[in-house]
Design an enzyme around this catalytic site. Structure first.
Site, PDB file in Angstrom:
ATOM      1  CE  LYS A 181      -2.848  -3.384   1.215  1.00 50.99           C
ATOM      2  NZ  LYS A 181      -3.724  -4.137   0.362  1.00 50.99           N
TER       3      LYS A 181
HETATM    4  C1  LIG Z   1      -4.317  -5.366   1.439  1.00 49.79           C
HETATM    5  C2  LIG Z   1      -5.765  -5.510   1.638  1.00 49.79           C
HETATM    6  C3  LIG Z   1      -6.307  -6.026   2.830  1.00 49.79           C
HETATM    7  C4  LIG Z   1      -5.455  -6.640   3.907  1.00 49.79           C
HETATM    8  O1  LIG Z   1      -4.597  -5.719   4.517  1.00 49.79           O
HETATM    9  P1  LIG Z   1      -3.545  -6.274   5.612  1.00 49.79           P
HETATM   10  O2  LIG Z   1      -3.078  -5.002   6.267  1.00 49.79           O
HETATM   11  O3  LIG Z   1      -2.474  -6.956   4.856  1.00 49.79           O
HETATM   12  O4  LIG Z   1      -4.277  -7.160   6.527  1.00 49.79           O
HETATM   13  C5  LIG Z   1      -7.675  -6.035   2.988  1.00 49.79           C
HETATM   14  N1  LIG Z   1      -8.485  -5.583   2.029  1.00 49.79           N
HETATM   15  C6  LIG Z   1      -8.018  -5.099   0.852  1.00 49.79           C
HETATM   16  C7  LIG Z   1      -8.969  -4.594  -0.165  1.00 49.79           C
HETATM   17  C8  LIG Z   1      -6.641  -5.065   0.625  1.00 49.79           C
HETATM   18  O5  LIG Z   1      -6.185  -4.620  -0.549  1.00 49.79           O
END
Ligand SMILES: *Cc1c(COP(=O)(O)O)cnc(C)c1O
Length: 378
Positions: A181
Site C-alpha cells: 500500500k
Molecule cells: C491489502 C488488503 C487487505 C489486507 O490488509 P492487511 O493489512 O495486509 O491485513 C484487505 N483488504 C483489501 C482490499 C486489501 O487490498
C-alpha cells in the site's frame, strides 16, 4: 525482474525514526502510536484513529463493533483481497457476494440491493485498488436499509470522494499499512471512526478488553488496577511501526501526486492500443492509483496469462488483477448459494496490474506499453 510491480518508498528518515523508537526503550504500543493515530485520522478526515496490527484485524474488530455474529449475513464484493470476506467468517457470520461495477471494480447500490435479504446486517464495501466507491450513494442506501456500512479502505489512503478524503463521514473504515500500500509500517493497520464511544470500544477490543491501556498504566504515578471488560484480542501496533508510519504519512501527498501523473501518462500511451481499458477516476472522486489496472477486452488478441508471461520474459513484473474470493477453495462450500457474478469473473479473468511506484521511469512505461502494443494484434 528489472521493473517490479511495486516498491515501497522507504528512506533513511524511516530508518532513523525506527532507531529512535528503539533507543527510547518504549517499543510496544505507546506515545508514537498515539501520535500516529491522531495524525492519520486527521489526514483521512476522521475524528478517531485506532491503530491495529493489520487491516485484516481491523476489519475483524469492525465486525465485532457492529455486533455481527452467527446467522447474520454481510454483503462483500468477491472481487477483493480475500481478507475482506474472511473478516465476516471470523465472527461466525456468512459472507454474501455482490457483483461490482465494470469501470470502478467496486460494489454499487444496485449490486448490493441485488443480494440483500432480511438477514443482511452489514456491508463491507471496498475502495478497490484506491478507486473510491460512491460513498454518498452507498452510505445513504445503507442508512435507509438500516444496515451497517464498513469501508475497507486498505488501499485508499490519499484517495478522495466528493472533494473530501475517503475516510470523511465513514461510520467505520479499516486501512492497511502493508508494504503493497502507499503508506507502510511493515505490517499494520488502522480503524477510523467519528463516534467517540466506538473509538473507546475499539481501543479496548485491540488490547485484551482492558479498561485502561498498558501505556497509560505505565505512565501513571499511582498503581492502576486494570479490569478486563470483555473477551478481546491482542491486535496492537508497536511504537517502532508507528514511528515509521509518521514519516510515511509525510510522504503521502507527494506519492499520490506522482502516481496520478504516471497513471495519466500510462492512459495517454495506452489510448491507441486496441482492446485495453485502463482504470480511471470515477466522476465523484480521485483515486491514489495504488494499483494501475487494465482490462483486456475481446479485441485484444492475446490472453491475459500470456500477456503476464510475455511481460515477465522482458523483465516486467506485472500481476493478475484483483482476485475473486468465491473462486477460491476456501469459499467452495458457498458455491451452491453464490449468485451470478459476471463482472467479477470477467475482471478477475481479463485484468492485470501494471508496475506503478515512485521509481518507475518514463522509459519503463514506454517499454511496458510497447510490449502491450505488440501483443494487442495477437
Ligand atoms: C491489502 C488488503 C487487505 C489486507 O490488509 P492487511 O493489512 O495486509 O491485513 C484487505 N483488504 C483489501 C482490499 C486489501 O487490498
Amino acid at each position: 525482474m528489472k521493473i517490479p510491480v511495486m516498491i515501497p518508498m522507504l528512506g533513511e528518515e524511516e530508518a532513523l525514526a525506527a532507531a529512535d523508537a528503539v533507543r527510547s526503550g518504549w517499543v510496544a504500543q505507546g506515545p508514537r502510536v498515539a501520535r500516529f493515530e491522531r495524525e492519520f485520522a486527521d489526514r483521512v478526515g476522521a475524528r478517531h484513529g485506532v491503530a491495529v496490527s493489520s487491516c485484516t484485524t481491523g476489519l475483524h474488530l469492525a465486525m465485532v463493533l457492529l455486533d455481527i455474529g452467527p446467522g447474520d449475513e454481510v454483503i462483500v464484493p468477491s472481487f477483493s483481497f480475500i481478507a475482506t470476506a474472511n473478516a465476516v467468517r471470523y465472527v461466525g457470520a456468512t459472507p454474501v457476494f455482490a457483483d461490482v461495477d465494470l469501470a470502478t471494480g467496486n460494489v454499487t447500490v444496485e449490486t448490493v440491493e441485488a443480494v440483500r435479504t432480511p438477514n443482511t446486517r452489514a456491508i463491507i464495501a471496498v475502495h478497490q485498488g484506491g478507486v473510491p466507491f460512491d460513498v454518498a450513494a452507498l452510505r445513504k442506501a445503507a442508512d435507509g436499509w438500516g444496515v451497517g456500512l464498513v469501508e475497507d479502505a486498505a488501499c485508499a489512503a490519499g484517495s478522495t470522494a466528493y472533494g473530501q478524503p475517503v475516510g470523511a463521514g465513514a461510520r467505520v473504515a479499516a486501512w492497511s499499512f502493508h508494504p503493497r500500500k502507499l503508506v507502510t509500517t511493515g505490517e499494520g493497520g488502522m480503524v477510523t471512526v467519528d463516534d467517540p464511544e466506538a473509538a473507546v470500544r475499539l481501543r479496548r477490543l485491540r488490547e485484551h478488553g482492558m479498561n485502561v491501556s498498558a501505556a497509560d498504566r505505565h505512565a501513571s504515578a499511582q498503581p492502576v488496577l486494570e479490569a478486563y471488560l470483555e473477551t478481546a484480542y491482542n491486535y496492537r501496533m508497536t511504537d517502532i511501526q508507528a514511528a515509521i508510519g509518521l514519516v510515511q504519512l509525510g510522504r503521502l501527498a507527494g506519492l499520490v501526486a506522482q502516481r496520478r501523473e504516471l497513471a495519466a501518462r500510462y492512459r495517454d500511451l495506452l489510448a491507441d492500443v486496441p482492446g485495453v481499458t485502463a482504470v480511471r477516476d470515477p466522476a465523484y472522486g480521485q483515486g491514489n492509483f495504488q494499483s494501475f489496472w487494465i482490462r483486456l477486452d475481446p479485441e485484444f488478441r492475446t490472453g491475459r496469462d500470456e500477456v503476464l508471461a510475455a511481460l515477465a520474459a522482458r523483465g516486467v513484473s506485472a500481476r493478475r488483477g484483483i482476485m475473486a474470493a468465491h473462486l477460491e477453495p476456501a469459499y467452495a462450500d458457498l458455491a451452491p448459494t453464490v449468485g451470478p457474478l459476471p463482472v467479477t469473473e470477467r475482471l478477475t479473468r481479463d485484468s492485470l496490474i501494471l508496475p506503478l511506484h515512485h521509481a518507475l521511469t518514463e522509459a519503463d512505461q514506454d517499454l511496458i506499453v510497447g510490449i502491450l502494443r505488440e501483443l494487442a494484434g495477437g
